[in-house]
Design an enzyme around this catalytic site. Structure first.
Site, PDB file in Angstrom:
ATOM      1  N   TYR A 143      29.333 -38.681 105.878  1.00 44.37           N
ATOM      2  CA  TYR A 143      29.041 -39.503 107.055  1.00 44.37           C
ATOM      3  C   TYR A 143      29.681 -38.825 108.253  1.00 44.37           C
ATOM      4  CZ  TYR A 143      29.178 -43.595 110.165  1.00 44.37           C
ATOM      5  OH  TYR A 143      29.046 -44.468 111.226  1.00 44.37           O
ATOM      6  N   ASP A 238      33.756 -31.240 109.710  1.00 45.08           N
ATOM      7  CA  ASP A 238      34.001 -32.576 110.246  1.00 45.08           C
ATOM      8  C   ASP A 238      35.384 -32.995 109.751  1.00 45.08           C
ATOM      9  OD1 ASP A 238      34.325 -35.272 110.609  1.00 45.08           O
ATOM     10  OD2 ASP A 238      32.277 -35.812 110.063  1.00 45.08           O
ATOM     11  N   LYS A 266      40.210 -40.222 114.695  1.00 40.62           N
ATOM     12  CA  LYS A 266      41.269 -40.925 113.965  1.00 40.62           C
ATOM     13  C   LYS A 266      42.686 -40.497 114.374  1.00 40.62           C
ATOM     14  CE  LYS A 266      37.999 -41.925 110.278  1.00 40.62           C
ATOM     15  NZ  LYS A 266      37.605 -43.312 110.552  1.00 40.62           N
TER      16      LYS A 266
HETATM   17  N1  HOZ Z   1      32.957 -45.811 109.319  1.00 40.93           N
HETATM   18  C1  HOZ Z   1      34.297 -46.203 109.086  1.00 40.93           C
HETATM   19  C2  HOZ Z   1      34.759 -45.780 107.744  1.00 40.93           C
HETATM   20  N2  HOZ Z   1      34.240 -44.612 107.214  1.00 40.93           N
HETATM   21  C3  HOZ Z   1      34.490 -47.678 109.213  1.00 40.93           C
HETATM   22  C4  HOZ Z   1      35.064 -48.016 110.515  1.00 40.93           C
HETATM   23  C5  HOZ Z   1      35.402 -49.477 110.694  1.00 40.93           C
HETATM   24  O1  HOZ Z   1      34.711 -50.339 110.158  1.00 40.93           O
HETATM   25  O2  HOZ Z   1      36.327 -49.757 111.404  1.00 40.93           O
END
Ligand code: HOZ
Length: 428
Positions: A143, A238, A266
């Site tokens: 992702y 990534d 992050k």
């Molecule tokens: N896409 C995020 C985890 N891979 C989730 C982010 C969230 O819901 O805060």
């Protein structure tokens, strides 16, 4: 008791789609009501009902030193006095970029954005502009944020909710996204030979964290590097999850492999909305205003975000022992969990690297998305709720990685291991 969360969720559902601002938070696949948080400190979250949880999400990665880390909080408070945004350059942005350059390999130039999504979509546009090619390869279950081009066979929420094709992503866009199974070098080679001179980039999470935690097999990343060099393809790591987490210099340092471009999010923002993409000058100099590949943002390099990121990164840079401590704590947790799962007699696979870890209820090793999907996710959901009931907050999906923070004590880890053993017993 989570009465307040139940009440707040019902209210949220009347004004926010699904009651949440990011889908995985809705607990839809694990079932039940999402817990509404009030505050957090160190390794603990406190919900609106006053319950305390040991946190293994850590805001999906950023809180590597725990919540409300005092130097970061103080720096933000102080900076806010000078205005929360200028839309003009500041000295701090250069300090952040220079610091990152000393920490991460192959970062000649770096551009700050506001999220990992922005970082990845900008890096892809840059790779396309630089190579003048349209197609790119991504891996099933990886992702890279929610930009259209990446929402093909993607992990995280799409895997959690089993969304195969996203309405709104046009066929025209999707046809330029080529996919291969993670760790499948032959599939990559075939795509490259089927599309000679057409592939701009290969983008990969060097350790995948959006289908649970999945490790690259030995030699896989090296081979991708070689293919990219031979074919003039831009290799994009990534590092939104792995950056400044697996090592001071992220996965590039940990594996000793050079990416052409790397994307960050992050940890880089210390819990504020920050992303970044950077890499080799030869490519980065095509970004506007140096070149014609356009990318911009009103809040990019925002002073509060930069001060939070700088303070956290500086601590990580100055105290390398943090990475050793994280490694040791996660290894301790792994060993304890491994024993608890083994004694439960349930099939399981624990994958770990550095301070990323996850469990799949699977007989067989899990090294790609297909294997992760075949795991017994109903058991994961039961495990999740049993742990939650014991005050341990795990990601509400088997398709996400756990993130370990250095605020966790060995007592927290022991309590977590005990909770896991009891949870598995209850499930029997
Ligand atoms: N896409 C995020 C985890 N891979 C989730 C982010 C969230 O819901 O805060």
């Amino acid at each position: 008791m989570i009465n307040k969360s139940i009440e707040l969720f019902a209210k949220a559902e009347t004004v926010i789609p699904g009651g949440v601002n990011s889908p995985v938070r809705a607990f839809k696949s694990v079932g039940g009501t999402p817990i509404f948080m009030k505050k957090a400190k160190g390794a603990y979250l406190f919900d609106e009902d006053g319950n305390r949880y040991i946190d293994y999400i850590n805001s999906w990665g950023p809180m590597i030193l725990g919540h409300a880390y005092e130097p970061v909080v103080k720096a933000i408070q102080q900076k806010a006095e000078d205005s929360t945004s200028f839309g003009a350059p500041t000295a701090l942005e250069t300090d952040v970029a220079a610091l990152i350059k000393t920490m991460a390999p192959n970062i000649d130039l770096i551009r700050m954005v506001n999220s990992g999504t922005e970082a990845c979509m900008s890096a892809l546009r840059l790779a396309r502009g630089y190579t003048r090619r349209n197609k790119f390869i991504k891996f099933e279950g990886c992702y890279h944020g929610h930009a259209d081009s990446f929402l093909v066979k993607a992990g995280s929420g799409l895997a959690t909710f089993n969304i195969q094709a996203v309405p709104g992503v046009t066929e025209g866009v999707a046809q330029d996204t080529l996919t291969a199974p993670y760790n499948d070098l032959e599939a990559v080679k075939k795509l490259v030979s089927d599309h000679p001179g057409e592939i701009a980039a290969i983008i990969i999470e060097p350790v995948a964290g959006n289908m649970g935690c999945i490790l690259p097999q030995p030699g896989f990343l090296e081979s991708l590097r070689n293919i990219c060099t031979e074919e003039g393809i831009v290799l994009i790591f990534d590092e939104v999850m792995t950056g400044f987490r697996l090592a001071r210099g992220g996965a590039q340092e940990r594996f000793g492999i050079d990416a052409d471009l790397a994307t960050y999010g992050k940890v880089i923002g210390g819990g504020m909305p920050v992303g970044a993409f950077g890499g080799k000058k030869e490519i980065m100099q095509h970004i506007a205003p140096l070149g014609k590949v356009y990318q911009a943002g009103t809040l990019s390099g925002n002073p509060l975000a930069m001060t939070a990121g700088y303070t956290l990164l500086k601590t990580l840079n100055d105290r390398p022992e943090i990475y050793t401590e994280l490694e040791e704590k996660t290894a301790y947790l792994y060993t304890g969990l491994e024993k608890a799962f083994r004694e439960s007699g349930r099939p399981f696979r624990l994958n770990r690297l550095g301070s990323m870890l996850s469990v799949h209820f699977s007989q067989t090793p899990v090294s790609n998305f297909e294997q992760a999907s075949k795991a017994d996710n109903a058991s994961f959901n039961r495990f999740f709720h049993a742990m939650l009931g014991k005050g341990v907050y795990l990601p509400p999906s088997a398709f996400e990685s756990w993130f370990i923070s250095n605020a966790l004590t060995y007592e927290d880890l022991d309590n977590t291991i005990r909770a896991a053993a009891e949870s598995l017993k209850e499930m029997a």
